[in-house]
Design a protein around this motif. Structure first.
Motif, PDB file in Angstrom:
ATOM      1  N   ARG A  48     -40.897 -68.799 138.817  1.00 46.04           N
ATOM      2  CA  ARG A  48     -42.225 -68.247 138.508  1.00 46.04           C
ATOM      3  C   ARG A  48     -43.033 -69.186 137.623  1.00 46.04           C
ATOM      4  O   ARG A  48     -44.227 -69.388 137.822  1.00 46.04           O
ATOM      5  CB  ARG A  48     -42.065 -66.889 137.812  1.00 46.04           C
ATOM      6  N   PHE A  49     -42.370 -69.794 136.599  1.00 50.39           N
ATOM      7  CA  PHE A  49     -43.108 -70.614 135.642  1.00 50.39           C
ATOM      8  C   PHE A  49     -43.170 -72.090 136.048  1.00 50.39           C
ATOM      9  O   PHE A  49     -44.010 -72.835 135.526  1.00 50.39           O
ATOM     10  CB  PHE A  49     -42.455 -70.503 134.253  1.00 50.39           C
ATOM     11  N   GLU A  50     -42.257 -72.513 136.894  1.00 52.80           N
ATOM     12  CA  GLU A  50     -42.168 -73.905 137.326  1.00 52.80           C
ATOM     13  C   GLU A  50     -42.078 -74.834 136.114  1.00 52.80           C
ATOM     14  O   GLU A  50     -41.246 -74.618 135.252  1.00 52.80           O
ATOM     15  CB  GLU A  50     -43.349 -74.258 138.230  1.00 52.80           C
ATOM     16  N   ASP A  51     -42.957 -75.836 136.045  1.00 45.92           N
ATOM     17  CA  ASP A  51     -42.855 -76.825 134.972  1.00 45.92           C
ATOM     18  C   ASP A  51     -43.260 -76.283 133.609  1.00 45.92           C
ATOM     19  O   ASP A  51     -43.076 -76.980 132.590  1.00 45.92           O
ATOM     20  CB  ASP A  51     -43.733 -78.044 135.304  1.00 45.92           C
ATOM     21  N   ARG A  52     -43.823 -75.092 133.580  1.00 47.08           N
ATOM     22  CA  ARG A  52     -44.211 -74.511 132.279  1.00 47.08           C
ATOM     23  C   ARG A  52     -42.999 -74.062 131.479  1.00 47.08           C
ATOM     24  O   ARG A  52     -43.097 -73.804 130.280  1.00 47.08           O
ATOM     25  CB  ARG A  52     -45.138 -73.315 132.498  1.00 47.08           C
ATOM     26  N   LEU A  53     -41.853 -73.935 132.117  1.00 48.45           N
ATOM     27  CA  LEU A  53     -40.642 -73.492 131.434  1.00 48.45           C
ATOM     28  C   LEU A  53     -39.636 -74.634 131.336  1.00 48.45           C
ATOM     29  O   LEU A  53     -39.188 -75.180 132.331  1.00 48.45           O
ATOM     30  CB  LEU A  53     -40.000 -72.318 132.188  1.00 48.45           C
ATOM     31  N   GLN A  54     -39.313 -75.004 130.102  1.00 48.87           N
ATOM     32  CA  GLN A  54     -38.298 -76.026 129.846  1.00 48.87           C
ATOM     33  C   GLN A  54     -37.109 -75.359 129.133  1.00 48.87           C
ATOM     34  O   GLN A  54     -37.305 -74.525 128.246  1.00 48.87           O
ATOM     35  CB  GLN A  54     -38.867 -77.137 128.963  1.00 48.87           C
ATOM     36  N   VAL A  55     -35.919 -75.726 129.510  1.00 46.60           N
ATOM     37  CA  VAL A  55     -34.707 -75.092 128.961  1.00 46.60           C
ATOM     38  C   VAL A  55     -33.765 -76.166 128.432  1.00 46.60           C
ATOM     39  O   VAL A  55     -33.560 -77.196 129.079  1.00 46.60           O
ATOM     40  CB  VAL A  55     -33.985 -74.247 130.035  1.00 46.60           C
ATOM     41  N   GLN A  56     -33.238 -75.911 127.244  1.00 45.48           N
ATOM     42  CA  GLN A  56     -32.242 -76.807 126.650  1.00 45.48           C
ATOM     43  C   GLN A  56     -31.036 -75.978 126.198  1.00 45.48           C
ATOM     44  O   GLN A  56     -31.192 -74.858 125.702  1.00 45.48           O
ATOM     45  CB  GLN A  56     -32.820 -77.554 125.445  1.00 45.48           C
ATOM     46  N   TYR A  57     -29.846 -76.552 126.374  1.00 47.51           N
ATOM     47  CA  TYR A  57     -28.609 -75.892 125.928  1.00 47.51           C
ATOM     48  C   TYR A  57     -27.922 -76.790 124.908  1.00 47.51           C
ATOM     49  O   TYR A  57     -27.710 -77.972 125.158  1.00 47.51           O
ATOM     50  CB  TYR A  57     -27.670 -75.652 127.112  1.00 47.51           C
ATOM     51  N   GLU A  58     -27.584 -76.202 123.770  1.00 46.49           N
ATOM     52  CA  GLU A  58     -26.809 -76.895 122.749  1.00 46.49           C
ATOM     53  C   GLU A  58     -25.638 -75.992 122.361  1.00 46.49           C
ATOM     54  O   GLU A  58     -25.563 -75.468 121.249  1.00 46.49           O
ATOM     55  CB  GLU A  58     -27.676 -77.229 121.535  1.00 46.49           C
ATOM     56  N   VAL A  59     -24.747 -75.788 123.301  1.00 45.81           N
ATOM     57  CA  VAL A  59     -23.655 -74.824 123.142  1.00 45.81           C
ATOM     58  C   VAL A  59     -22.362 -75.545 122.798  1.00 45.81           C
ATOM     59  O   VAL A  59     -21.924 -76.436 123.535  1.00 45.81           O
ATOM     60  CB  VAL A  59     -23.476 -73.987 124.432  1.00 45.81           C
ATOM     61  N   ASP A  60     -21.759 -75.152 121.679  1.00 49.91           N
ATOM     62  CA  ASP A  60     -20.458 -75.694 121.289  1.00 49.91           C
ATOM     63  C   ASP A  60     -19.400 -75.127 122.241  1.00 49.91           C
ATOM     64  O   ASP A  60     -19.266 -73.917 122.401  1.00 49.91           O
ATOM     65  CB  ASP A  60     -20.145 -75.285 119.853  1.00 49.91           C
TER      66      ASP A  60
END
Length: 364
Positions: A241-253
């Motif tokens: 739905r958001f395409e490039d407007r949504l950025q996701v990052q994971y910093e999971v131990d």
């Protein structure tokens, strides 16, 4: 259960009156009362009658206590009725004892004198001895049932509190899933006319999420790794739905992936971040999911571009309030949840959960 209580009653009766008999025999032997066979026979004859009358009296008192429901009355009334019964049965037992001795010819010369001159003093003297025995017997009987009743009430209270917590958790779960489904279906509906192919992809993503959420309903907690898979499916759905407007990052131990969290909790926080953060930004923004451990806790954070306002401000809105409620129900005051404006354009929701088991599992 009834047989157990019956046996316990007779064991205590036997122990009490047996101890009384042994103590009297010991003192009689120590003070030289048992000088000859006749004195010994008289002593044990009187002692046997005394014990028999005392045992019969306490059995009758117990029957009266149960028949009159004394133990169900307020403590003040119980104490008054126990005292009254002690006095009445003391006189009754003393009268029965003296009549039995007289009938068997076991009265002493002093007792025969009082029997002829003033029988009331004779009965009063015997009642005084029985009074202390019956008083101790009633005190033990009263305290035993009072403590048992208190423990039973405490157990019932704990069971009721556990039941209430379970019902509250089930109610919260029942609200969370329809809440999520409603928002997801809105996203799919928006894609149907705009891009049918992407809508079909969204339906597939949603089915994966629903399948995972149904599995999560079976327990009060799930491993972070399982919850993270649901979140990834959800974000994949939202990314359509958001395409490039949504950025996701994971910093999971990686070490924290095995730790338990309430099911759908992380998804709720991510959904809140998109609804109140990303969706309100013209250029979209970032959702960062992180986890780590320190000092007996592991922290789970969801950061998003945006500002605290509207439903998100102060932890309002069902999603955030349900998160706080679920943590309180499962962990009490040992878990913490807060949402704050981390920087000018970054909001952070932070959950700190103890590494050990939830309260209901610790007490169960």
């Amino acid at each position: 259960m009834i047989l157990g209580k019956f046996s316990r009653y007779w064991i205590l009766q036997g122990a009490g009156w047996g101890s009384f008999a042994l103590i009297n025999t010991f003192f009689a032997y120590s003070f030289g009362t048992l000088q000859n066979w006749q004195a010994t026979e008289t002593f044990f004859g009187r002692l046997s009658i005394y014990l028999a009358v005392g045992l019969l009296a306490t059995m009758t008192m117990r029957f009266a206590i149960l028949r009159l429901n004394v133990l169900q009355k307020p403590v003040e009334q119980q104490a008054a009725q126990f005292l009254l019964m002690t006095v009445c049965f003391s006189f009754l037992a003393s009268f029965t004892y003296m009549q039995s001795l007289n009938g068997l010819g076991l009265l002493s010369q002093k007792e025969l004198y009082y029997l002829k001159k003033n029988v009331f003093l004779l009965i009063l003297d015997g009642a005084f001895g029985y009074f202390w025995l019956f008083f101790i017997w009633n005190l033990i009987y009263f305290m035993f049932h009072y403590v048992s009743k208190s423990r039973k009430q405490q157990m019932e209270t704990l069971q009721l509190e556990t039941l209430v917590k379970e019902l509250e958790l089930k109610t919260i779960k029942a609200h969370i899933n329809p809440h999520f489904i409603f928002n997801a279906l809105n996203s799919i509906r928006a894609l149907i006319d705009e891009n049918p192919a992407r809508a079909r992809t969204a339906v597939t993503e949603l089915s994966n999420i629903l399948r995972s959420s149904l599995k999560a309903e079976k327990g009060e907690t799930v491993p972070l790794n399982d919850e993270l898979q649901i979140v990834k499916d959800y974000l994949a759905l939202e990314h359509i739905r958001f395409e490039d407007r949504l950025q996701v990052q994971y910093e999971v131990d990686a070490e924290t992936l095995k730790y338990e969290i309430p099911p759908m909790m992380l998804q709720t926080l991510v959904e809140n971040a998109i609804k109140h953060g990303i969706s309100k930004q013209i250029r979209g923004g970032l959702v960062r999911i992180a986890s780590g451990r320190s000092e007996g806790f592991y922290a789970l954070t969801v950061q998003n571009t945006g500002h605290l306002n509207g439903g998100a401000e102060g932890g309002g809105g069902f999603g955030l309030s349900s998160t706080q409620d679920r943590l309180s129900l499962l962990y009490g005051e040992r878990a913490r949840f807060q949402i704050c404006q981390l920087t000018d354009d970054l909001v952070e929701a932070r959950v700190e959960i103890p590494v050990d088991k939830p309260l209901n599992q610790l007490t169960g």
